[in-house]
Design a protein around this motif. Structure first.
Motif, short mmCIF file in Angstrom:
data_model
loop_
_atom_site.label_atom_id
_atom_site.label_comp_id
_atom_site.label_asym_id
_atom_site.label_seq_id
_atom_site.Cartn_x
_atom_site.Cartn_y
_atom_site.Cartn_z
N PHE A 253 0.86 -1.18 0.00
CA PHE A 253 0.00 0.00 0.00
C PHE A 253 0.90 1.23 0.00
O PHE A 253 1.94 1.24 0.66
N VAL A 254 0.50 2.26 -0.74
CA VAL A 254 1.20 3.54 -0.68
C VAL A 254 0.33 4.53 0.08
O VAL A 254 -0.90 4.49 0.01
N GLY B 176 10.15 0.20 -4.05
CA GLY B 176 10.56 -0.50 -5.27
C GLY B 176 9.46 -0.52 -6.31
O GLY B 176 8.55 0.30 -6.29
N THR B 177 9.56 -1.47 -7.24
CA THR B 177 8.59 -1.61 -8.31
C THR B 177 7.80 -2.90 -8.09
O THR B 177 8.30 -4.00 -8.32
N PRO B 178 6.56 -2.78 -7.63
CA PRO B 178 5.76 -3.98 -7.33
C PRO B 178 5.28 -4.68 -8.61
O PRO B 178 5.14 -4.05 -9.64
N ALA C 220 0.30 4.62 -13.01
CA ALA C 220 1.47 5.50 -13.05
C ALA C 220 1.66 6.20 -11.71
O ALA C 220 2.79 6.30 -11.20
N PHE C 221 0.57 6.69 -11.13
CA PHE C 221 0.62 7.35 -9.82
C PHE C 221 1.12 6.37 -8.76
O PHE C 221 2.00 6.69 -7.96
N TYR C 222 0.56 5.16 -8.75
CA TYR C 222 0.93 4.14 -7.77
C TYR C 222 2.42 3.80 -7.87
O TYR C 222 3.12 3.76 -6.86
N LEU C 223 2.89 3.55 -9.08
CA LEU C 223 4.31 3.21 -9.25
C LEU C 223 5.23 4.36 -8.83
O LEU C 223 6.27 4.13 -8.21
N ALA C 224 4.83 5.58 -9.14
CA ALA C 224 5.62 6.74 -8.72
C ALA C 224 5.65 6.86 -7.20
O ALA C 224 6.70 7.15 -6.61
#
Length: 153
Positions: free
Chosen positions: A21-22, A146-148, A134-138
């Motif tokens: 979760f972010v 990292g990159t999930p 894109a928002f989630y990865l950023a």
């Protein structure tokens, strides 16, 4: 013919700890489970705190929601979604999500986009799977996660 001889796509498993979760502000959190941009599919999970709200929006496609814990509602309706509640939203539905309990956890399976509306009902902005991914990865990168392995096209 044995099952092992059949050529078929394999199931994809994502463990509970594989997709973090972010933090999106004030204890509210998001994780993206799957985005199939060509199909307009996006599946997300949120953890909301009491007082969190989402701008009034119209869905261009259907949405399915499942509440795992807590409570939330739409400003426009009297019912409350609680743990175990299932919600179907047809394309074209308009509503304003309001969280009424801390640690409310909800899973949404959506097609299409959310047309975010201003006070006069005009489109103010658009949210979709690709933009949310894109928002989630950023945010994962910014928060040191990292990159999930989000399932994508």
């Amino acid at each position: 013919m044995a099952i092992s001889e059949i050529s078929a796509p394999e199931a994809v498993h994502i463990g509970t700890d594989d997709l973090p979760f972010v933090e999106i502000g004030n204890g509210n959190k998001l994780r993206v489970l799957q985005v199939k941009e060509k199909e307009g599919l996006w599946i997300i999970e949120n953890i909301f705190q009491a007082g969190f709200s989402v701008q009034t929006h119209r869905h261009t496609g259907p949405v399915w929601g499942y509440t795992q814990s807590g409570g939330w509602k739409y400003k426009e309706y009297d019912y409350v979604n609680r743990a175990g509640s299932f919600l179907y939203e047809p394309a074209g539905s308009v509503h304003t999500l309001e969280c009424i309990e801390d640690e409310t956890r909800v899973w949404f399976h959506m097609y299409g986009v959310n047309l975010n509306l201003d006070d006069e009902g005009n489109v103010d902005s658009v949210a979709d799977g690709a933009g949310t991914l894109a928002f989630y990865l950023a945010m994962c990168e910014q928060q040191g996660l990292g990159t999930p392995p989000v399932i994508t096209d």
